[in-house]
Every structure is written in C-alpha cells, then in structure tokens.
Design an enzyme around this catalytic site. Sequence first.
Site, PDB file in Angstrom:
ATOM      1  N   TYR A 111      -1.912 -10.188  -8.198  1.00  0.00           N
ATOM      2  CA  TYR A 111      -0.795  -9.506  -7.501  1.00  0.00           C
ATOM      3  C   TYR A 111       0.311 -10.485  -7.092  1.00  0.00           C
ATOM      4  CZ  TYR A 111       1.439  -6.863  -3.642  1.00  0.00           C
ATOM      5  OH  TYR A 111       2.319  -6.254  -2.788  1.00  0.00           O
ATOM      6  N   ASP A 164      -5.554 -18.290 -15.618  1.00  0.00           N
ATOM      7  CA  ASP A 164      -6.237 -17.230 -14.851  1.00  0.00           C
ATOM      8  C   ASP A 164      -7.546 -16.939 -15.591  1.00  0.00           C
ATOM      9  OD1 ASP A 164      -4.896 -14.679 -12.886  1.00  0.00           O
ATOM     10  OD2 ASP A 164      -6.915 -14.545 -13.731  1.00  0.00           O
ATOM     11  N   GLY A 193      -7.567 -10.720 -11.913  1.00  0.00           N
ATOM     12  CA  GLY A 193      -6.284 -10.397 -12.552  1.00  0.00           C
ATOM     13  C   GLY A 193      -6.492  -9.618 -13.845  1.00  0.00           C
ATOM     14  N   ALA A 219      -5.016 -18.822  -7.549  1.00  0.00           N
ATOM     15  CA  ALA A 219      -6.317 -18.334  -8.029  1.00  0.00           C
ATOM     16  C   ALA A 219      -7.365 -18.388  -6.926  1.00  0.00           C
ATOM     17  CB  ALA A 219      -6.764 -19.186  -9.213  1.00  0.00           C
ATOM     18  N   ALA A 220      -7.895 -17.214  -6.563  1.00  0.00           N
ATOM     19  CA  ALA A 220      -8.898 -17.133  -5.494  1.00  0.00           C
ATOM     20  C   ALA A 220      -9.437 -15.717  -5.402  1.00  0.00           C
ATOM     21  CB  ALA A 220      -8.262 -17.502  -4.144  1.00  0.00           C
ATOM     22  N   ASN A 221     -10.609 -15.588  -4.820  1.00  0.00           N
ATOM     23  CA  ASN A 221     -11.073 -14.268  -4.380  1.00  0.00           C
ATOM     24  C   ASN A 221     -10.554 -14.058  -2.965  1.00  0.00           C
ATOM     25  OD1 ASN A 221     -13.647 -15.247  -6.293  1.00  0.00           O
ATOM     26  ND2 ASN A 221     -12.984 -13.129  -6.531  1.00  0.00           N
ATOM     27  N   SER A 222     -10.177 -12.812  -2.638  1.00  0.00           N
ATOM     28  CA  SER A 222      -9.477 -12.639  -1.361  1.00  0.00           C
ATOM     29  C   SER A 222      -9.858 -11.372  -0.593  1.00  0.00           C
ATOM     30  CB  SER A 222      -7.966 -12.669  -1.601  1.00  0.00           C
ATOM     31  OG  SER A 222      -7.623 -11.613  -2.461  1.00  0.00           O
ATOM     32  N   TYR A 251     -13.776 -15.826   3.891  1.00  0.00           N
ATOM     33  CA  TYR A 251     -12.513 -15.923   3.147  1.00  0.00           C
ATOM     34  C   TYR A 251     -11.566 -16.890   3.849  1.00  0.00           C
ATOM     35  CZ  TYR A 251      -7.782 -14.748   1.728  1.00  0.00           C
ATOM     36  OH  TYR A 251      -6.475 -14.847   1.327  1.00  0.00           O
ATOM     37  N   GLY A 297     -13.955  -6.572  12.177  1.00  0.00           N
ATOM     38  CA  GLY A 297     -13.223  -7.814  11.935  1.00  0.00           C
ATOM     39  C   GLY A 297     -11.708  -7.679  11.965  1.00  0.00           C
TER      40      GLY A 297
END
Length: 344
Positions: free
Chosen positions: A10, A30, A35, A84-87, A151, A291
């Site tokens: 995104y 990527d 993605g 680039a990451a998990n979020s 995270y 959270g």
Amino acid sequence: MILITGGAGYIGSHSAIDFIKSGYDVVILDNLSVGHIEIIERLKDFAKNEKGSFVDFIKADTRDKEALNKLFQTYKIDAVVHFAANSLVNESVISPSKYYNNNVSGSISLLDAMVENNVKKIVFSSTCATYGEPNYIPIDEFHPQKPVNPYGSTKLAIELAIKDYAKAYGLKYTIFRYFNVIGADADGVSGEWHDIETHLVPNILKADENKVFNLFGTDYDTKDGTCVRDYIDVCDLAKAHTLAYEYLRNNDSTIINLGSGEGESVKEIFSAVENVLNIKVPLKICSRREGDPAKLVANSAKAKEMLQWSAKTPLNVSIQNAANWERILKTLQQPAENKERTHI
Ligand code: UDP
C-alpha cells in the site's frame, strides 16, 4: 536510482508513484507475501504513461542476501526506501516469530547488504506504534518509545539498528513515524489491498447489507466516546519520502513524525464517509478492540521545519479516492478474464 522495498504494498507503491512522478528511476524489491503483482503491473503502466522510469521489479525477500547483493551490483542505487514489513498488530501478537523474522532479520540483512555495497542513505518506514500508550498529546519525536505490541517492538528494534549502523558505518537515515494512513492515488493506480483488512476506512467502505461495519468502542474518554486518530493521506505521506531523500543528499539524519496534527474520531470518519459518498453504511456498535489507545495525534511541526512538508489533502478527497480504489479492487479480485488493467 532508488530501491523501494515493499513497493508492491500500500504505502510502498504510493511512494513509487511519487518518485516516478518526480523523475527518479525506481527498482522495487518485494517478496509478494503481502503485496500484489497486479500493483507492480499497474505501476509499470503508470510509469509508461507518465514517461517516467520504472526500471525493474525483483521478487525477493529482504532476508535473501544473495538477491540483495545481486541487485546492488546490477543497479547503481543511491538510496533505499524501506517499507517491506508485516504490519498487522493482532497478527504480531499471535505470531511474533513471523514479525521478528521478516521485519527485524529482513532489515538487518538489508542494512548489511547496503554497507557491503556502499549504499549510504536509507528512508525507513516506522510507526507511531513505537510510542505505545501516549504520555501526552500531540506526540512529538521526543516522546518515550514503549511499544505495547510486537509489531511496534520490531519497528523500534529496526530504528535502533539503523542508528547504530549509521554511527558505525556512516549511513544517513530518515526515520518516519507514521500515524494513520488513508486514501489512494487520484489516478486509481494503487490503494489499500490487504487480504485481511483491519483498517477503519476500507472497512467502512467494504460494509454492505451482508457485512456491517463494526465500530470498536464508544466509551473512550474522547470528544464523542470513540477513538481519536491522526489520519494522513497516503499521497501526502508518499511525497514526504521523496522530500526526505532529497533532504538526505545534503543534510544529516533525522527522525520525523508524519501526521496531520489533527485528531478525528471514529464516528467523525464514519459520518464523513457517509456524507462524502452520500451513502448509508450499516453499523454495529461493538466493545473495545484490544490494544487501541484512546487518542493518538502527531505533533507534526518537525516535518514542516525540516522538509517544508505538511498534510495537504482534505479528508473528503482521501475518502473519495479510497472509494474509487475499492471499486477498482473489486475488479482486480475477480477471476483473471474480467480484470481491469486500465486506470480510471
Ligand atoms: N476501527 C473500528 N472498526 C474497524 C476498524 C477500525 O472501529 O473495522 C477503529 C479502531 O478501533 C481504531 C480506529 O478505528 O480506534 C483506527 O483503527 P485502524 O485499524 O484503522 O488503525 P490503528 O489506529 O489501529 O493503526
């Protein structure tokens, strides 16, 4: 030439759009775990139409040192813009291993490859989740960092690594701490496309008679009882990365919040979507989501001072663009023969 990691996602794809529009050559790396290849195809089409240059797409993981070395040896990369990451916060609580491996190990591997290949500039995508529960609002860059989920912890770990690498190996960095990102580019090239959607605006837009929108919590100590966040348009956010790269060429490292400085409640965003699109969205009031802090608003003075940047896109435009993207996304998610390749 700019390397954008996570450019099929995104925020990374919107950053690619802004770099291309600004006349830069872009390479995207990527692993397509989050993605989408369709976004890469759309970026390529966009670059062609803009007469800009999208140079290459490499499908590889940031932990793949061999792929990184090959990339750095093939292209003359002046700076890395690292998304680039998990979020997903919830997922990070359930699967911290995935987050530490992909986000932290991936970033260390990238930093090592940068050092080995003499690439000295990095713009890093961090988050206000590194602050945790705020001690004061608006949150400035000096606010203590005490993340309350894995995270946020992984992003803080990467920030620390970048600072240490900068000291030891002469890297220069801009670390951006994002607040709540919304919207899509006005040409419909990209937008939010998460296989599991947890975010407010796309979830309001996806609601219909078969799927109500769940509003999490109306008993917060805020103006109307719902959580307050600082919403920032993704195109404004993307522009800040291009400015940061230009800034880094002649200036020192810095850490900057990216937010609008304004706080909107969930109810306000919900009403704004209904009003802008002239629709009625089915709503269910639910209990609090675990959270969620009551209020997160950025002090955005530093971005203005350092980069002459501020949020520009009005909320109604962000909502309109996000709604346009939702329509395009529906066609992209259809079977291949019906897919839309053209932009709106
Ligand atoms: N939210 C909600 N329903 C949804 C998604 C989000 O009520 O389906 C609320 C959420 O509880 C939070 C705000 O909207 O108060 C922003 O949530 P989002 O996940 O978009 O961003 P976050 O602030 O968690 O990064």
